[in-house]
Design a protein around this motif. Structure first.
Motif, mmCIF file in Angstrom:
data_model
loop_
_atom_site.group_PDB
_atom_site.id
_atom_site.type_symbol
_atom_site.label_atom_id
_atom_site.label_comp_id
_atom_site.label_asym_id
_atom_site.label_seq_id
_atom_site.Cartn_x
_atom_site.Cartn_y
_atom_site.Cartn_z
ATOM 1 N N ARG A 136 0.816 -1.214 0.000
ATOM 2 C CA ARG A 136 0.000 0.000 0.000
ATOM 3 C C ARG A 136 0.853 1.269 0.000
ATOM 4 N NH1 ARG A 136 -5.506 -0.182 1.394
ATOM 5 N NH2 ARG A 136 -6.367 -2.021 0.357
ATOM 6 N N ALA A 137 1.871 1.297 0.848
ATOM 7 C CA ALA A 137 2.660 2.522 1.000
ATOM 8 C C ALA A 137 3.578 2.779 -0.187
ATOM 9 C CB ALA A 137 3.483 2.453 2.283
ATOM 10 N N PHE A 138 3.999 1.721 -0.868
ATOM 11 C CA PHE A 138 4.928 1.870 -1.990
ATOM 12 C C PHE A 138 4.346 1.250 -3.256
ATOM 13 C CE2 PHE A 138 7.404 1.860 1.926
ATOM 14 C CZ PHE A 138 8.125 3.028 1.787
ATOM 15 N N ASN A 139 3.086 1.530 -3.486
ATOM 16 C CA ASN A 139 2.383 0.990 -4.649
ATOM 17 C C ASN A 139 2.665 1.852 -5.874
ATOM 18 O OD1 ASN A 139 0.667 -0.144 -6.495
ATOM 19 N ND2 ASN A 139 -1.225 0.430 -5.446
ATOM 20 N N LEU A 140 3.553 1.368 -6.729
ATOM 21 C CA LEU A 140 3.922 2.131 -7.924
ATOM 22 C C LEU A 140 2.890 2.007 -9.038
ATOM 23 C CD1 LEU A 140 7.743 1.298 -8.071
ATOM 24 C CD2 LEU A 140 6.644 3.351 -7.155
ATOM 25 N N GLY A 141 1.931 1.128 -8.869
ATOM 26 C CA GLY A 141 0.925 0.932 -9.912
ATOM 27 C C GLY A 141 -0.405 1.585 -9.605
ATOM 28 N N ARG A 142 -0.433 2.457 -8.601
ATOM 29 C CA ARG A 142 -1.696 3.082 -8.201
ATOM 30 C C ARG A 142 -2.252 3.962 -9.319
ATOM 31 N NH1 ARG A 142 -2.903 7.750 -4.872
ATOM 32 N NH2 ARG A 142 -0.664 8.127 -4.663
ATOM 33 N N VAL A 196 -5.192 17.636 -12.347
ATOM 34 C CA VAL A 196 -4.939 19.023 -12.726
ATOM 35 C C VAL A 196 -4.143 19.068 -14.028
ATOM 36 C CG1 VAL A 196 -3.789 21.173 -12.075
ATOM 37 C CG2 VAL A 196 -5.008 19.840 -10.345
ATOM 38 N N ASN A 197 -3.043 18.337 -14.058
ATOM 39 C CA ASN A 197 -2.139 18.401 -15.205
ATOM 40 C C ASN A 197 -2.694 17.715 -16.449
ATOM 41 O OD1 ASN A 197 -0.212 19.666 -13.545
ATOM 42 N ND2 ASN A 197 0.504 17.689 -12.799
ATOM 43 N N PHE A 198 -3.517 16.683 -16.254
ATOM 44 C CA PHE A 198 -3.989 15.901 -17.391
ATOM 45 C C PHE A 198 -5.513 15.851 -17.459
ATOM 46 C CE2 PHE A 198 0.359 14.749 -17.372
ATOM 47 C CZ PHE A 198 0.661 14.302 -18.648
ATOM 48 N N LYS A 199 -6.144 16.939 -17.064
ATOM 49 C CA LYS A 199 -7.602 17.005 -17.109
ATOM 50 C C LYS A 199 -8.121 16.893 -18.539
ATOM 51 C CE LYS A 199 -11.267 17.734 -14.467
ATOM 52 N NZ LYS A 199 -11.569 16.927 -13.266
ATOM 53 N N PHE A 200 -7.306 17.306 -19.498
ATOM 54 C CA PHE A 200 -7.728 17.303 -20.900
ATOM 55 C C PHE A 200 -7.750 15.899 -21.497
ATOM 56 C CE2 PHE A 200 -3.154 17.634 -20.808
ATOM 57 C CZ PHE A 200 -2.730 16.787 -21.819
ATOM 58 N N VAL A 201 -7.143 14.923 -20.822
ATOM 59 C CA VAL A 201 -7.087 13.557 -21.337
ATOM 60 C C VAL A 201 -8.379 12.829 -20.976
ATOM 61 C CG1 VAL A 201 -5.856 11.352 -21.227
ATOM 62 C CG2 VAL A 201 -4.587 13.510 -21.116
ATOM 63 N N PRO A 202 -9.051 12.192 -21.930
ATOM 64 C CA PRO A 202 -10.262 11.423 -21.607
ATOM 65 C C PRO A 202 -9.975 10.373 -20.537
ATOM 66 C CG PRO A 202 -10.025 11.666 -23.981
ATOM 67 C CD PRO A 202 -8.758 12.193 -23.371
ATOM 68 N N GLU A 203 -10.966 10.110 -19.694
ATOM 69 C CA GLU A 203 -10.742 9.259 -18.529
ATOM 70 C C GLU A 203 -10.271 7.858 -18.902
ATOM 71 O OE1 GLU A 203 -12.953 7.921 -14.364
ATOM 72 O OE2 GLU A 203 -14.036 9.066 -15.888
ATOM 73 N N LYS A 204 -10.789 7.299 -19.988
ATOM 74 C CA LYS A 204 -10.407 5.930 -20.337
ATOM 75 C C LYS A 204 -8.920 5.829 -20.680
ATOM 76 C CE LYS A 204 -11.706 6.132 -25.258
ATOM 77 N NZ LYS A 204 -12.504 5.462 -26.322
ATOM 78 N N TYR A 205 -8.348 6.916 -21.204
ATOM 79 C CA TYR A 205 -6.907 6.932 -21.469
ATOM 80 C C TYR A 205 -6.126 7.324 -20.215
ATOM 81 C CZ TYR A 205 -8.526 6.897 -26.300
ATOM 82 O OH TYR A 205 -9.148 6.570 -27.480
ATOM 83 N N PHE A 206 -6.727 8.194 -19.419
ATOM 84 C CA PHE A 206 -6.080 8.681 -18.203
ATOM 85 C C PHE A 206 -5.742 7.535 -17.252
ATOM 86 C CE2 PHE A 206 -6.318 10.157 -13.820
ATOM 87 C CZ PHE A 206 -5.509 11.277 -13.830
ATOM 88 N N VAL A 207 -6.636 6.567 -17.118
ATOM 89 C CA VAL A 207 -6.439 5.470 -16.166
ATOM 90 C C VAL A 207 -5.701 4.284 -16.783
ATOM 91 C CG1 VAL A 207 -8.498 6.110 -14.871
ATOM 92 C CG2 VAL A 207 -8.692 4.438 -16.720
ATOM 93 N N SER A 208 -5.296 4.397 -18.034
ATOM 94 C CA SER A 208 -4.650 3.273 -18.705
ATOM 95 C C SER A 208 -3.191 3.136 -18.285
ATOM 96 C CB SER A 208 -4.723 3.448 -20.224
ATOM 97 O OG SER A 208 -3.940 4.546 -20.645
#
Length: 344
Positions: A236-242, A250-262
């Motif tokens: 949990r504390a060192f989860n690099l895949g979160r 903020v930085n990637f609000k313009f990216v559609p969610e399906k790509y954002f979480v990929s």
């Protein structure tokens, strides 16, 4: 080894020239303190993570050591143990109330700004008047005194580590750096540049001991969790895949969610970040040594024995003191570019 090129020195500055940025930095801190006070007094607090932080701290203080069971209203705890210690202290000082916490974080903001100004004044990479630009960030003020994020503590510790490194306090700097990582793992984005600096300034033995000290900090802080629920803590504390939540981006609000979480986006950004660091390291930060790969090769080529390879510092290029200080700031500040690549 290719002969290092001489760096042209600037004309010697007068005492008045050296005092001017110091006086201006002091003025900026006073003005910024007044601005912070006005923000706390008149700008509404933004409720995002504070309640979740306090819930997680309560669970920890009540004796819970299983990271999978420490949660808040925004989800499970995903920060290393240092976060819990810091926010437990903050809750003790503020009783969990927002307004006293804002005052505390206002002071923390001024400490952080003092460290940043010290770095720029010390390295002389900016004209004195440009220091004022450091105080104009609306987002930084908001993160510190309106949102009370753990980024504030992590970055203040990071800047403290940078100051120590500029003054050649490598071992203590690495310990403070590790403390910053224990509050929020984003600080690891600075690790590649810091490692390059260590290779330039320290022997391999020194690098190993410094890294060992940094690792020791993580173990020491995590002992209560490592002894009882080690797998849960590390996962949990060192989860690099979160995966980050698109709504809060903020930085990637313009990216559609399906790509954002990929995973493809996450891996692509990581590769881009590391590649950019490699390019700058080879063509800029190590150009006086003939490039990054030539520098690494020379460490092995110049050693006549294993003992010399481990214990001897690298041969220094013929660089001015000013250039060496500037290089340290360039390496570490440029790495902050990686925080822009984080999709949060």
């Amino acid at each position: 080894m290719a002969r290092a090129r001489l760096v042209k020195e600037r004309p010697a500055s007068t005492p008045a020239d050296r005092r001017r940025p110091i006086h201006f930095a002091a003025f900026l801190l006073l003005a910024d303190a007044a601005l912070v006070a006005l923000i706390v007094a008149f700008v509404p607090y933004t409720k995002i993570d504070w309640d979740a932080y306090m819930s997680q701290v309560d669970a920890f203080r009540e004796g819970e050591r299983d990271y999978t069971k420490i949660e808040g209203d925004t989800g499970p705890l995903v920060y290393p143990a240092g976060f819990l210690y810091v926010y437990s202290a903050i809750k003790f000082l503020t009783a969990g109330q927002v307004f006293p916490a804002q005052i505390l974080f206002g002071v923390l903001y001024l400490v952080n700004m003092s460290l940043v100004l010290l770095l720029y004044v010390k390295t002389e990479v900016l004209p004195w008047w440009a220091l004022g630009l450091l105080c104009l960030s609306k987002r930084v003020h908001s993160i510190f005194v309106l949102r009370l994020f753990n980024d504030c503590v992590a970055m203040t510790l990071l800047h403290a580590a940078m100051v120590l490194i500029v003054y050649h306090k490598w071992y203590l700097g690495l310990i403070i750096f590790s403390g910053a990582v224990s509050v929020k793992m984003n600080v690891l984005l600075f690790a590649p540049s810091l490692f390059l600096l260590m290779l330039k300034a320290m022997s391999i033995k020194g690098v190993f001991l410094a890294l060992l000290g940094a690792a020791g900090v993580q173990v020491l802080l995590g002992i209560p969790f490592l002894l009882s629920h080690p797998v849960e803590y590390i996962s949990r504390a060192f989860n690099l895949g979160r995966v980050f939540i698109h709504f809060w981006s903020v930085n990637f609000k313009f990216v559609p969610e399906k790509y954002f979480v990929s995973k493809e986006l996450a891996i692509g950004l990581l590769i881009f970040h590391l590649t950019t660091l490699m390019v700058f390291a080879h063509y800029n930060w190590f150009k006086h040594e003939g490039g990054l790969f030539h520098f690494v090769h020379s460490r092995f080529r110049d050693a006549t024995s294993i003992q010399q390879l481990i214990s001897c510092k690298p041969r220094q290029s013929i660089l001015s003191k000013e250039r060496m200080l500037t290089l340290k700031l360039e390496l570490l500040v440029f790495t902050a570019f990686g925080t822009v690549l984080l999709p949060d």
